[in-house]
Design a protein around this motif. Sequence first.
Motif, PDB file in Angstrom:
ATOM      1  N   LEU A   1       8.231 -46.215  24.558  1.00 51.51           N
ATOM      2  CA  LEU A   1       8.897 -44.054  24.594  1.00 51.51           C
ATOM      3  C   LEU A   1       8.437 -43.875  26.002  1.00 51.51           C
ATOM      4  CD1 LEU A   1       9.345 -42.824  20.790  1.00 51.51           C
ATOM      5  CD2 LEU A   1      11.273 -44.014  22.327  1.00 51.51           C
TER       6      LEU A   1
ATOM      7  N   MET B   1      13.363 -45.267  11.700  1.00 48.63           N
ATOM      8  CA  MET B   1      13.489 -44.157  10.694  1.00 48.63           C
ATOM      9  C   MET B   1      14.555 -43.732   9.960  1.00 48.63           C
ATOM     10  SD  MET B   1      10.627 -43.082  12.548  1.00 48.63           S
ATOM     11  CE  MET B   1       9.498 -42.167  14.033  1.00 48.63           C
TER      12      MET B   1
ATOM     13  N   VAL C   1       7.557 -50.367  19.817  1.00 49.07           N
ATOM     14  CA  VAL C   1       8.393 -49.885  19.933  1.00 49.07           C
ATOM     15  C   VAL C   1       7.813 -48.235  20.328  1.00 49.07           C
ATOM     16  CG1 VAL C   1      10.325 -49.284  19.194  1.00 49.07           C
ATOM     17  CG2 VAL C   1       9.743 -50.963  18.624  1.00 49.07           C
ATOM     18  N   MET C   2       7.351 -47.736  19.938  1.00 49.96           N
ATOM     19  CA  MET C   2       6.964 -45.900  19.587  1.00 49.96           C
ATOM     20  C   MET C   2       6.175 -45.945  21.409  1.00 49.96           C
ATOM     21  SD  MET C   2       7.668 -44.284  17.093  1.00 49.96           S
ATOM     22  CE  MET C   2       6.647 -42.791  16.834  1.00 49.96           C
TER      23      MET C   2
ATOM     24  N   SER D   1      13.360 -54.505  21.609  1.00 50.86           N
ATOM     25  CA  SER D   1      13.102 -53.378  21.353  1.00 50.86           C
ATOM     26  C   SER D   1      14.482 -53.262  20.362  1.00 50.86           C
ATOM     27  CB  SER D   1      13.444 -52.236  22.327  1.00 50.86           C
ATOM     28  OG  SER D   1      11.916 -52.690  23.064  1.00 50.86           O
TER      29      SER D   1
ATOM     30  N   GLU E   1       6.887 -52.379  10.334  1.00 50.82           N
ATOM     31  CA  GLU E   1       5.568 -51.426  10.269  1.00 50.82           C
ATOM     32  C   GLU E   1       4.414 -52.453  10.105  1.00 50.82           C
ATOM     33  OE1 GLU E   1       5.729 -48.323   8.122  1.00 50.82           O
ATOM     34  OE2 GLU E   1       8.058 -47.524   9.262  1.00 50.82           O
TER      35      GLU E   1
ATOM     36  N   LYS F   1      12.457 -52.130   7.897  1.00 52.19           N
ATOM     37  CA  LYS F   1      11.077 -51.168   8.744  1.00 52.19           C
ATOM     38  C   LYS F   1      10.387 -51.626   8.135  1.00 52.19           C
ATOM     39  CE  LYS F   1      10.684 -46.589   8.022  1.00 52.19           C
ATOM     40  NZ  LYS F   1      11.477 -45.306   7.708  1.00 52.19           N
TER      41      LYS F   1
ATOM     42  N   LYS G   1       6.498 -51.640  14.561  1.00 53.78           N
ATOM     43  CA  LYS G   1       6.695 -49.737  15.069  1.00 53.78           C
ATOM     44  C   LYS G   1       6.209 -48.776  16.092  1.00 53.78           C
ATOM     45  CE  LYS G   1       6.982 -45.182  12.335  1.00 53.78           C
ATOM     46  NZ  LYS G   1       7.502 -44.408  11.468  1.00 53.78           N
ATOM     47  N   GLN G   2       4.797 -49.457  16.100  1.00 50.69           N
ATOM     48  CA  GLN G   2       3.688 -48.714  16.587  1.00 50.69           C
ATOM     49  C   GLN G   2       4.057 -49.213  18.303  1.00 50.69           C
ATOM     50  OE1 GLN G   2      -0.309 -49.369  16.472  1.00 50.69           O
ATOM     51  NE2 GLN G   2      -0.931 -48.346  18.318  1.00 50.69           N
TER      52      GLN G   2
ATOM     53  N   VAL H   1      14.203 -47.045  17.269  1.00 48.50           N
ATOM     54  CA  VAL H   1      13.055 -45.997  16.773  1.00 48.50           C
ATOM     55  C   VAL H   1      13.784 -45.289  16.032  1.00 48.50           C
ATOM     56  CG1 VAL H   1      11.501 -43.898  16.758  1.00 48.50           C
ATOM     57  CG2 VAL H   1      11.171 -45.358  18.531  1.00 48.50           C
ATOM     58  N   GLN H   2      15.458 -44.822  16.137  1.00 45.48           N
ATOM     59  CA  GLN H   2      15.980 -44.412  15.521  1.00 45.48           C
ATOM     60  C   GLN H   2      16.630 -44.804  13.954  1.00 45.48           C
ATOM     61  OE1 GLN H   2      19.043 -43.210  18.086  1.00 45.48           O
ATOM     62  NE2 GLN H   2      18.386 -41.279  18.871  1.00 45.48           N
TER      63      GLN H   2
END
Length: 480
Positions: free
Chosen positions: A432, A451, A428-429, A402, A420, A416, A425-426, A447-448
Amino acid sequence: MPDSKINSMLMKLPDETGKGDVLAATSVLQQRANEIRNSSINWQSYLQSQMIGDDDYRFITEFLSSDGTKRDTLLQEQRVQCAKTFLSLLEHISKDQTVQFILTTMDDMLQEDKNRVEIIREYAKKKRENVWSPFLNLLNRPDGFIQNMTSRIIAKLACWSRDPMEGADLTFYLTWLKDQLQTANNEYVQTTARCLQMMLRDEKYRLAFAGMGGVSVLATVLSGRINFQIQYQLAFCLWVMTFSTQLVEQMNKHKIIPILGDILNDAVKDKVTRIILAVFRNMIEKPEDASMIKENCVAMVQAKVLKQLSILQQHKFDDEDIMADIEFLNEKLLASIQDLSSFDEYSTEVKSGRLEWSPVHKSERFWRENAPRLIEKNYELLKMLVHLLETSRDTLVLAVASYDIGEFVRHYPRGKSIVEQLGGKQMVMQLLAHEDANVRYEALLAVQKLMVHNWEYLGKQLEKEKNPSSESSSGVKTKG
């Protein structure tokens, strides 16, 4: 050494199934074979019920009552009758106990003299029959002893006969062996491994086995909880496979080095240590691609092999080969460290799937200089990181992966969108919500970074808020 000489050398290795092999004698199959040898079969009743003919009755009773020179003479004079009798008995008798006895007797006959496999081959050729069919059919019997004693006989016929096993017959047999290795609580797994040890000495057979995912299966079984004898036997299988250049170049895909490195670090038997060092030596000597040799050396260093070598150097081994392998590997691995770049180290670590907080991960300079290299070879390393996020159950691996995803995004202009597109991204999300606090923390940071467009500017703003009196430079970088 030319391939022909290598194959000749491998085929001449002593068979562990031979006399004097204490471990073979303690296998489940051999223990039961000893009991079966002492059982009594009423051949007269089979004759009276017309399940066997007069000639088969005469041969089997004479064969069982003879030994040594007398048996040799009988087999020389009645080669055709020998093959006919054994194959006829297997075809017409269905009782498990009798089939077990016939197979054990056949296996003993072949073990006494390798050349006797030609008795079976010549008979099948003369009758224009498939020599393998009677035996392959027995692999479908529900009785485990019958299956595995048959498997031993097939391996002997395939390795000692003039005519090799090939085509659908070979595929069927190797698939059966592969399935047996993966069968949970298989009490005959030692016998399965012995058959593979015999088969894989032959170039044709090892290429066929590798072609059906055999290396992956060996890696999976070796990474599980198995005893030292099975560790030795399966490492032996890998060793003979490393004599094929195209196969040794496949090994890293299946994490062979870290798996064997773990076994080496815990090995309590010299023979396990010896065979693993021999595998490692071949993985440095046999590849033709210099970059692969380098990669293998780095993987060994990361698997703590150098540390283990220093321990082994203090141990006095009687075997000169093991001392030579220790010296060879120590020299090569030490040399590889001197040539090692931080990116080489990072690349090998990612490919091993065993991420840890080694210095390169937290090095700002490393990411600034090497982030673009993660997209080389069609995003190879980046895809591996995303795959680890999706498949690993190791919390340390998930946390480091991560972090690395976040650092790539932070230091690569199109990071980025690339992450994706690859599904990173999915992944890592999803982390959470992971149960481990460290994984959640590193996933949140990543994630930060995914974003926020202007990470560097945000960092300076946070610093200003934390310390209003300090002066900070204002310069804003273009969006990345």
